[in-house]
Design a protein around this motif. Structure first.
Motif, PDB file in Angstrom:
ATOM      1  N   ARG A 188       0.788  -1.049   0.016  1.00  0.00           N
ATOM      2  CA  ARG A 188       0.032  -0.072  -0.003  1.00  0.00           C
ATOM      3  C   ARG A 188       0.847   1.264  -0.150  1.00  0.00           C
ATOM      4  NH1 ARG A 188      -3.002  -3.262   3.709  1.00  0.00           N
ATOM      5  NH2 ARG A 188      -1.851  -2.256   5.514  1.00  0.00           N
ATOM      6  N   GLN A 189       2.042   1.302   0.591  1.00  0.00           N
ATOM      7  CA  GLN A 189       2.900   2.278   0.721  1.00  0.00           C
ATOM      8  C   GLN A 189       3.500   2.692  -0.626  1.00  0.00           C
ATOM      9  OE1 GLN A 189       6.110   2.020   3.436  1.00  0.00           O
ATOM     10  NE2 GLN A 189       6.358   4.107   3.648  1.00  0.00           N
ATOM     11  N   TYR A 199       2.419   1.665  -3.499  1.00  0.00           N
ATOM     12  CA  TYR A 199       1.328   2.156  -4.452  1.00  0.00           C
ATOM     13  C   TYR A 199       1.138   3.503  -4.182  1.00  0.00           C
ATOM     14  CZ  TYR A 199      -3.070   2.996  -6.668  1.00  0.00           C
ATOM     15  OH  TYR A 199      -4.104   3.557  -7.476  1.00  0.00           O
ATOM     16  N   GLU A 200       1.108   4.030  -2.972  1.00  0.00           N
ATOM     17  CA  GLU A 200       0.699   5.670  -2.719  1.00  0.00           C
ATOM     18  C   GLU A 200       1.891   6.343  -2.963  1.00  0.00           C
ATOM     19  OE1 GLU A 200      -0.231   5.483   1.280  1.00  0.00           O
ATOM     20  OE2 GLU A 200      -2.206   4.615   1.107  1.00  0.00           O
ATOM     21  N   TRP A 201       2.805   5.866  -2.842  1.00  0.00           N
ATOM     22  CA  TRP A 201       4.141   6.519  -3.281  1.00  0.00           C
ATOM     23  C   TRP A 201       4.450   6.797  -4.553  1.00  0.00           C
ATOM     24  CZ3 TRP A 201       9.485   5.128  -4.948  1.00  0.00           C
ATOM     25  CH2 TRP A 201      10.275   5.960  -4.760  1.00  0.00           C
ATOM     26  N   VAL A 227       2.075   6.777  -6.883  1.00  0.00           N
ATOM     27  CA  VAL A 227       1.086   7.863  -7.458  1.00  0.00           C
ATOM     28  C   VAL A 227       1.425   9.314  -6.978  1.00  0.00           C
ATOM     29  CG1 VAL A 227      -1.429   8.652  -6.663  1.00  0.00           C
ATOM     30  CG2 VAL A 227      -1.138   6.368  -7.063  1.00  0.00           C
ATOM     31  N   TYR A 228       1.942   9.291  -5.793  1.00  0.00           N
ATOM     32  CA  TYR A 228       2.563  10.685  -5.355  1.00  0.00           C
ATOM     33  C   TYR A 228       3.765  11.046  -6.381  1.00  0.00           C
ATOM     34  CZ  TYR A 228       5.227  14.107  -2.501  1.00  0.00           C
ATOM     35  OH  TYR A 228       5.454  15.288  -2.022  1.00  0.00           O
ATOM     36  N   GLN A 255      -6.889   0.379  -2.648  1.00  0.00           N
ATOM     37  CA  GLN A 255      -7.682   1.612  -2.888  1.00  0.00           C
ATOM     38  C   GLN A 255      -7.216   2.216  -4.210  1.00  0.00           C
ATOM     39  OE1 GLN A 255      -7.693   4.031   0.633  1.00  0.00           O
ATOM     40  NE2 GLN A 255      -8.873   2.565   1.818  1.00  0.00           N
ATOM     41  N   LYS A 292      -7.345   3.714  -8.099  1.00  0.00           N
ATOM     42  CA  LYS A 292      -8.147   4.565  -8.722  1.00  0.00           C
ATOM     43  C   LYS A 292      -9.221   3.806  -9.737  1.00  0.00           C
ATOM     44  CE  LYS A 292      -4.927   8.412  -9.122  1.00  0.00           C
ATOM     45  NZ  LYS A 292      -4.313   9.591  -9.829  1.00  0.00           N
TER      46      LYS A 292
END
Length: 216
Positions: free
Chosen positions: A124-125, A127-129, A131-132, A164, A166
């Protein structure tokens, strides 16, 4: 894509300068034991060009594979390997961040997760990274052959909800054993990079259409 030639062209360590390539790149990231090397070998139709190991954490460099002299498949360092020191993990993270920030040819980032399990905190980290960093990861759910066919959709949903992602994010189930999913992944890459070929008769039909217009 029909693989005609493959070569490991560049290997970059912590102190290496990243190359400025002139061909489009697609990058692959994933946890150390998720089967990234097996996926890359499968995509390239090679048995051991990307080194696989029973010991996780094998990929500690950024590896550039030249495919057909028209694109690069970029293998990023694995993450989440518990036996690596925090300092080493930070170095690998800096390498990956530097690559995502500086590559002018990067077109897509694929994130690998194990289809058998709910995405981990590290997944999860990551994935979010990504995206960031400005990219929408495409998910490859590895180890497809380890679950029953009836479980696939359930596990894909678990991944979608766990990360989560998109809306409309692509998730490709993949098996290193049977190569199921390989064609779908390459079709996506071909479309993304503009390598997809037109149907064999499309040019002839277009030509005939233009001739008809001239006659009329």
């Amino acid at each position: 894509m029909v693989i005609k030639s493959v070569s490991l062209e560049t290997v970059c360590g912590v102190t290496s300068r990243l190359p400025e390539t002139d061909k489009p790149e697609v990058a692959f990231a994933g946890k150390s034991n998720v089967g990234k090397s097996s996926l890359i070998n499968g995509l390239m139709n090679r048995k051991s060009l990307a080194r696989t190991s029973a010991q996780p954490g094998k990929t500690q460099t950024i590896n550039y594979y030249n495919i057909n002299d028209c694109m690069y498949l970029v293998d990023l360092p694995g993450y989440g390997y518990a036996k690596v020191t925090l300092k080493e993990k930070e170095k690998w993270g800096q390498m990956t961040e530097n690559y995502l920030h500086t590559s002018k040819q990067l077109r897509a980032v694929f994130l690998l997760v194990d289809i058998r399990h709910e995405p981990s905190a590290n997944d999860r980290q990551m994935y979010e990274w990504i995206v960031y960093q400005g990219y929408d990861p495409i998910i490859i759910a590895t180890k497809l052959d380890k679950i029953k066919r009836s479980q696939v959709q359930k596990q894909v949903k678990l991944i979608r909800e766990g990360l989560q992602v998109k809306p409309n994010t692509k998730i490709f189930p993949y098996s290193a054993q049977t190569k199921q999913g390989r064609e779908e992944i390459w079709n996506f890459v071909d479309q993304l990079l503009g390598f997809a070929e037109r149907p064999a008769d499309s040019g002839r039909l277009e030509e005939e259409g233009s001739l008809e217009m001239e006659k009329s």
